[in-house]
Scaffold this motif. Structure first.
Motif, PDB file in Angstrom:
ATOM      1  N   PRO A  34       5.796 -23.393 -27.357  1.00  0.00           N
ATOM      2  CA  PRO A  34       7.212 -22.980 -27.280  1.00  0.00           C
ATOM      3  C   PRO A  34       7.265 -21.467 -26.808  1.00  0.00           C
ATOM      4  N   VAL A  35       8.339 -21.209 -25.975  1.00  0.00           N
ATOM      5  CA  VAL A  35       8.810 -19.761 -25.546  1.00  0.00           C
ATOM      6  C   VAL A  35      10.214 -19.398 -25.905  1.00  0.00           C
ATOM      7  N   THR A  36      10.885 -20.202 -26.598  1.00  0.00           N
ATOM      8  CA  THR A  36      12.149 -19.906 -27.018  1.00  0.00           C
ATOM      9  C   THR A  36      12.500 -20.135 -28.479  1.00  0.00           C
ATOM     10  N   ASP A  37      13.751 -19.613 -29.161  1.00  0.00           N
ATOM     11  CA  ASP A  37      13.933 -19.764 -30.415  1.00  0.00           C
ATOM     12  C   ASP A  37      14.312 -21.207 -30.663  1.00  0.00           C
ATOM     13  N   GLU A  38      14.791 -22.036 -29.563  1.00  0.00           N
ATOM     14  CA  GLU A  38      15.060 -23.450 -29.750  1.00  0.00           C
ATOM     15  C   GLU A  38      13.899 -24.504 -29.404  1.00  0.00           C
ATOM     16  N   PRO A 203      15.994 -12.129 -19.911  1.00  0.00           N
ATOM     17  CA  PRO A 203      15.611 -11.237 -21.041  1.00  0.00           C
ATOM     18  C   PRO A 203      15.103 -11.945 -22.429  1.00  0.00           C
ATOM     19  N   LYS A 204      14.098 -10.920 -23.027  1.00  0.00           N
ATOM     20  CA  LYS A 204      13.699 -11.790 -24.243  1.00  0.00           C
ATOM     21  C   LYS A 204      14.445 -11.228 -25.404  1.00  0.00           C
ATOM     22  N   GLY A 205      14.657 -12.280 -26.298  1.00  0.00           N
ATOM     23  CA  GLY A 205      15.483 -11.946 -27.492  1.00  0.00           C
ATOM     24  C   GLY A 205      17.022 -11.846 -27.359  1.00  0.00           C
ATOM     25  N   GLU A 206      17.636 -12.371 -26.283  1.00  0.00           N
ATOM     26  CA  GLU A 206      19.067 -12.409 -25.965  1.00  0.00           C
ATOM     27  C   GLU A 206      19.240 -13.722 -25.329  1.00  0.00           C
ATOM     28  N   LYS A 207      20.401 -14.280 -25.935  1.00  0.00           N
ATOM     29  CA  LYS A 207      20.710 -15.560 -25.553  1.00  0.00           C
ATOM     30  C   LYS A 207      21.321 -15.753 -24.146  1.00  0.00           C
ATOM     31  N   ASN A 238      26.438 -29.475 -16.138  1.00  0.00           N
ATOM     32  CA  ASN A 238      25.919 -29.418 -17.383  1.00  0.00           C
ATOM     33  C   ASN A 238      25.521 -27.956 -17.814  1.00  0.00           C
ATOM     34  N   ARG A 239      25.417 -27.759 -18.853  1.00  0.00           N
ATOM     35  CA  ARG A 239      24.984 -26.568 -19.436  1.00  0.00           C
ATOM     36  C   ARG A 239      24.230 -26.486 -20.921  1.00  0.00           C
ATOM     37  N   PHE A 240      23.237 -25.526 -21.177  1.00  0.00           N
ATOM     38  CA  PHE A 240      22.668 -25.237 -22.357  1.00  0.00           C
ATOM     39  C   PHE A 240      22.225 -24.220 -22.674  1.00  0.00           C
ATOM     40  N   GLU A 241      22.067 -23.524 -23.608  1.00  0.00           N
ATOM     41  CA  GLU A 241      21.626 -22.171 -24.174  1.00  0.00           C
ATOM     42  C   GLU A 241      20.327 -21.989 -24.605  1.00  0.00           C
ATOM     43  N   VAL A 242      19.418 -21.095 -24.425  1.00  0.00           N
ATOM     44  CA  VAL A 242      18.246 -20.686 -25.108  1.00  0.00           C
ATOM     45  C   VAL A 242      18.126 -19.166 -25.204  1.00  0.00           C
ATOM     46  N   THR A 243      17.205 -18.785 -26.244  1.00  0.00           N
ATOM     47  CA  THR A 243      16.977 -17.402 -26.511  1.00  0.00           C
ATOM     48  C   THR A 243      15.321 -17.178 -26.221  1.00  0.00           C
ATOM     49  N   PRO A 244      15.147 -16.671 -24.914  1.00  0.00           N
ATOM     50  CA  PRO A 244      13.483 -16.532 -25.002  1.00  0.00           C
ATOM     51  C   PRO A 244      13.007 -15.598 -25.940  1.00  0.00           C
ATOM     52  N   SER A 245      11.894 -16.020 -26.329  1.00  0.00           N
ATOM     53  CA  SER A 245      11.100 -15.342 -27.463  1.00  0.00           C
ATOM     54  C   SER A 245       9.783 -14.767 -27.117  1.00  0.00           C
ATOM     55  N   LYS A 246       9.168 -15.143 -25.671  1.00  0.00           N
ATOM     56  CA  LYS A 246       7.784 -14.739 -25.522  1.00  0.00           C
ATOM     57  C   LYS A 246       7.636 -14.286 -24.184  1.00  0.00           C
ATOM     58  N   GLU A 247       7.414 -12.927 -23.741  1.00  0.00           N
ATOM     59  CA  GLU A 247       7.470 -12.559 -22.537  1.00  0.00           C
ATOM     60  C   GLU A 247       6.134 -13.380 -21.809  1.00  0.00           C
ATOM     61  N   GLY A 248       6.713 -13.274 -20.326  1.00  0.00           N
ATOM     62  CA  GLY A 248       5.195 -13.796 -19.659  1.00  0.00           C
ATOM     63  C   GLY A 248       6.138 -14.614 -18.412  1.00  0.00           C
ATOM     64  N   THR A 249       5.101 -15.135 -17.400  1.00  0.00           N
ATOM     65  CA  THR A 249       5.614 -15.921 -16.485  1.00  0.00           C
ATOM     66  C   THR A 249       5.335 -17.312 -16.474  1.00  0.00           C
ATOM     67  N   TYR A 250       6.306 -18.393 -16.467  1.00  0.00           N
ATOM     68  CA  TYR A 250       6.050 -19.919 -16.776  1.00  0.00           C
ATOM     69  C   TYR A 250       6.485 -20.470 -15.605  1.00  0.00           C
ATOM     70  N   ARG A 251       6.027 -21.908 -15.610  1.00  0.00           N
ATOM     71  CA  ARG A 251       6.357 -22.682 -14.563  1.00  0.00           C
ATOM     72  C   ARG A 251       7.657 -23.498 -14.752  1.00  0.00           C
ATOM     73  N   GLY A 252       8.316 -23.738 -13.569  1.00  0.00           N
ATOM     74  CA  GLY A 252       9.362 -24.800 -13.846  1.00  0.00           C
ATOM     75  C   GLY A 252       9.648 -25.713 -12.599  1.00  0.00           C
ATOM     76  N   LYS A 253      10.075 -26.870 -12.715  1.00  0.00           N
ATOM     77  CA  LYS A 253      10.084 -27.876 -11.498  1.00  0.00           C
ATOM     78  C   LYS A 253      11.191 -28.690 -11.872  1.00  0.00           C
ATOM     79  N   CYS A 254      11.535 -29.573 -10.660  1.00  0.00           N
ATOM     80  CA  CYS A 254      12.637 -30.526 -10.888  1.00  0.00           C
ATOM     81  C   CYS A 254      12.098 -31.817 -11.254  1.00  0.00           C
TER      82      CYS A 254
END
Length: 311
Positions: A34-38, A203-207, A238-254
């Protein structure tokens, strides 16, 4: 046999659950870090579901093996064993227990879903994620220059490109949000790791609140280490929120089959310090990528429990 049976069952359980997992991956049961608080909430629900499934599995496997070993046909005795019918306690047991299991899983799922889908009226950051064949665009709804007088929250400017977003969601936009954008292409590459697709900076640590819109067909916004994904639907936001907690580059996809080049709808997420995030927004502004790209098709009507016709 009675002594070795429990040991054999335990060994089989370890082999069945540990196959293909390293010592670090085993506690997550295949889930990314996990890389977010949620995200730990999702991981906990995943682990709890597996624990319940394994407990039921061990019970069923144990009863099957026990009956096979201790109630097999004797080589010397050929008489028919005593027949038992209509055992009400057992029938009640295998009716009530599954209902209890499903009810418990439903409770924890509903509880966690409510927490994960909660949104703020005034989030720290807002990013409009735009899905289109065959890439992604990112509208950073931010006050980049720090001047509230450059506000574009007017019917003529803001709603021209972001008209797909309901008014009740635009109320949370910051003042002076002239905005910057990133419009990706399938052939784009991340300069650091060479992964395909555009890069979304956070940004890390900000919602951060994601507002998801589509220009054409249904897509699905999935950042793997967020441990959750959500549909991007034309005409429905649609919408949702996260708070990133770990710096780095990560993959995303459809994660929704959206057409012939669905497999090319990839992107990257780069989590950095708030200072580097602000610097990136300023760099986009210097490149002339100010304002917003079209968000998508306008919302048509109100979906029950999701959209309303009134602001």
């Amino acid at each position: 046999m009675r002594r070795t049976l429990p040991q054999a069952l335990a060994a089989g359980l370890v082999l069945a659950t540990a196959t293909g997992c390293t010592s670090k991956e085993f506690p997550r049961l295949g889930m990314p870090t996990p890389v977010t608080d949620e995200a730990p909430r999702v991981l906990s629900l995943w682990q709890g579901s597996w624990a319940a499934a394994l407990a039921v599995g061990v019970l069923v496997w144990g009863l099957i093996i026990w009956s096979v070993i201790f109630h097999r046909r004797s080589r010397t005795k050929v008489e028919i064993p005593a027949q038992t019918r209509y055992n009400m306690p057992i029938e009640a047991l295998y009716t009530v227990v599954p209902i209890i299991i499903v009810a418990v899983l439903f409770y924890f799922t509903a509880r966690d879903e409510t927490k994960l889908m909660a949104t703020s009226k005034k989030p720290t950051h807002v990013v409009n994620v735009v899905g289109y064949q065959w890439s992604w665009g990112f509208n950073y709804v931010e006050d980049v220059d720090g001047d509230p007088k450059t506000d574009v929250n007017t019917k003529d400017s803001l709603h021209k490109e972001l008209s797909a977003i309901p008014d009740r969601m635009t109320k949370g936009f910051p003042k002076g949000a002239e905005g910057v954008y990133e419009a990706g292409t399938p052939g784009e590459r991340n300069p650091q790791n060479g992964n395909p697709g555009p890069t979304l900076w956070l940004p890390k640590g900000e919602k951060v609140q994601f507002i998801l819109t589509s220009r054409d067909v249904i897509h699905d916004f999935w950042v793997l280490p967020f441990l959750m994904k959500q549909d991007v639907i034309p005409g429905h936001v649609n919408r949702f929120e996260v708070t990133p907690s770990k710096e780095g580059t990560y993959r995303g996809k459809c994660a929704e089959l959206c057409g012939v080049d669905h497999s090319r709808m990839l992107f990257n997420v780069k989590i950095v310090s708030p200072e580097r995030y602000q610097k990136h927004l300023e760099d986009l502004a210097k490149k002339g990528q100010t304002g917003y790209i079209p968000a998508g098709t306008a919302t048509t009507g109100g979906a029950k429990n999701a959209e309303t016709n009134n602001p």
